[in-house]
Design a protein around this motif. Structure first.
Motif, PDB file in Angstrom:
ATOM      1  N   GLU A   1       0.896  -1.388  -0.159  1.00 48.90           N
ATOM      2  CA  GLU A   1       0.188   0.043   0.119  1.00 48.90           C
ATOM      3  C   GLU A   1       0.811   1.359  -0.253  1.00 48.90           C
ATOM      4  O   GLU A   1       0.410   2.518  -0.486  1.00 48.90           O
ATOM      5  CB  GLU A   1      -0.794   0.090   1.351  1.00 48.90           C
TER       6      GLU A   1
ATOM      7  N   ASP B   1      -0.970   0.987  -7.586  1.00 43.60           N
ATOM      8  CA  ASP B   1      -2.093   1.797  -7.522  1.00 43.60           C
ATOM      9  C   ASP B   1      -3.173   1.310  -6.707  1.00 43.60           C
ATOM     10  O   ASP B   1      -3.781   2.119  -6.135  1.00 43.60           O
ATOM     11  CB  ASP B   1      -2.745   1.795  -8.979  1.00 43.60           C
ATOM     12  N   GLN B   2      -3.636   0.082  -6.731  1.00 41.97           N
ATOM     13  CA  GLN B   2      -4.653  -0.487  -5.995  1.00 41.97           C
ATOM     14  C   GLN B   2      -4.028  -2.213  -5.477  1.00 41.97           C
ATOM     15  O   GLN B   2      -3.233  -2.421  -6.296  1.00 41.97           O
ATOM     16  CB  GLN B   2      -5.878  -0.659  -6.625  1.00 41.97           C
TER      17      GLN B   2
END
Length: 296
Positions: A85, A91-92
Motif C-alpha cells: 500500500e 495503484d491498488q
C-alpha cells in the motif's frame, strides 16, 4: 449525361456477355476480400480487447498455504500488505482469500465441468491482487517481493496478454498473406477478363476511334466493367462477414464472458476496407490491361 449513360450501359452489357468470367472474378474478389476483411476485424477485435484488459492487468502475489512452502503468518501478511500500500508503483491492492479464488475460478470456467472437477477449494492459494500505476514496471515489483517470507510466487498477467497478442498476430498475418495471394490471382483474372472483352469488341472500338472518340472514352466501359465486378465481390464478402462474424462472436460470448466483442455496427463498418481495395485492385488492373491496347 448521355455519355455516362452509354458508358454504364456498355459496362452492364460487358458483364452479361462474359457472365462466367464475371462470376469467376466476383468469386475470386470475394474470397480475397473476405480474408482481408477478417484480418482487419481480428485486428480491431484484439485492439478492443487489449484496451479493455490493459486497464485490468494485475500482478498476482500468491501466498504460501503450507502445500509447497511454510504458510504465511498473520504478521508477515500484514507487513506485506502495508509495504504494498505504501509502494509508489502500486495503484491498488486487495486481498483474495482461498474461498474467493475458488469462487472466481468456478465462474470463469463454468462451462468446463471436467476442468472444475480437478480443482477444489484447497488447491488455489490466497493472494494479493496488485494493480500497478505502470504495468511495464512488473520487474521492479517481482524483484522487491519474490523473496519475501510467505510469498510463493508472483505472476504478471501482462505476460499472458503478450502471449495472446503474439498468437493473434500470427493468425492475422497468415490471413493477410493468403489474402494477398488471392488478391494477386484476382488482379490477374480481372486483367485477362477485361482484355478479352476489349478484344471481342475490337471492331466496335475501332469504329469509335475513327469517328473521334478519345482513348479514355473507349476504355472507360471496360474499366467500369472490372470495377463493378470488384464492387459486387466486395459486397458479397461484406455480407458474409456481417452475417458470419456476429454469429461466431455470439457463440464465443457464451464461454468468453470477460471479452468485449465488436458490435454488429462496428463489423458493418468494415465496408470501406473492402470497397477501397476492390476499386483499386480491379480498376488498376483494368487500366494496365488496356494500356496501349486500344491506341490507334
Amino acid at each position: 449525361m448521355r455519355r455516362w449513360s452509354y458508358i454504364l450501359n456498355e459496362a452492364a452489357i460487358g458483364l452479361r456477355r462474359n457472365l462466367w468470367m464475371t462470376v469467376a472474378v466476383v468469386l475470386s474478389v470475394t474470397v480475397s476480400l473476405a480474408l482481408f476483411g477478417a484480418s482487419v476485424l481480428l485486428r480491431q477485435q484484439v485492439d478492443a480487447a487489449t484496451d479493455d484488459w490493459t486497464g485490468k492487468i494485475e500482478v498476482s502475489i500468491y501466498l504460501c498455504d503450507g502445500l509447497s512452502c511454510p504458510p504465511i503468518t498473520d504478521s508477515q501478511q500484514d507487513e506485506l500488505l502495508t509495504d504494498l500500500e505504501g509502494n509508489p508503483l502500486v495503484d491498488q491492492v486487495f486481498y483474495e482469500t482461498k474461498e474467493e479464488a475458488y469462487q472466481a475460478f468456478q465462474e470463469q470456467f463454468a462451462n468446463e465441468p471436467t476442468f472444475l472437477e480437478s480443482v477444489d477449494e484447497t488447491t488455489l492459494p490466497a493472494s494479493f491482487r496488485v494493480k500497478l500505476t505502470d504495468p511495464e514496471r512488473f520487474d521492479a515489483i517481482q524483484t522487491e517481493y519474490e523473496n519475501r517470507p510467505g510469498v510463493e510466487s508472483i505472476v504478471d498477467q501482462k505476460e499472458l496478454l503478450d502471449e495472446f497478442l503474439a498468437f493473434t498476430s500470427t493468425i492475422r498475418w497468415s490471413a493477410l498473406f493468403v489474402a494477398a495471394i488471392q488478391m494477386l490471382a484476382a488482379t490477374v483474372l480481372v486483367a485477362n477478363t477485361v482484355r478479352m472483352a476489349a478484344f471481342a469488341r475490337r471492331d466496335q472500338t475501332q469504329i469509335m476511334k475513327l469517328v473521334g472518340a478519345s482513348n479514355w472514352y473507349v476504355r472507360l466501359p471496360f474499366i467500369l466493367e472490372g470495377v463493378l465486378a470488384g464492387l459486387i465481390g466486395a459486397a458479397v464478402s461484406w455480407g458474409i462477414l456481417v452475417v458470419f462474424v456476429p454469429w461466431m462472436f455470439t457463440t464465443l460470448q457464451e464461454s468468453l464472458t470477460f471479452v468485449p466483442f465488436l458490435t454488429r455496427a462496428q463489423i458493418a463498418g468494415i465496408w470501406p476496407w473492402l470497397a477501397g481495395p476492390a476499386v483499386v485492385m480491379t480498376g488498376g488492373s483494368s487500366i494496365v490491361a488496356l494500356w496501349g491496347f486500344l491506341d490507334v
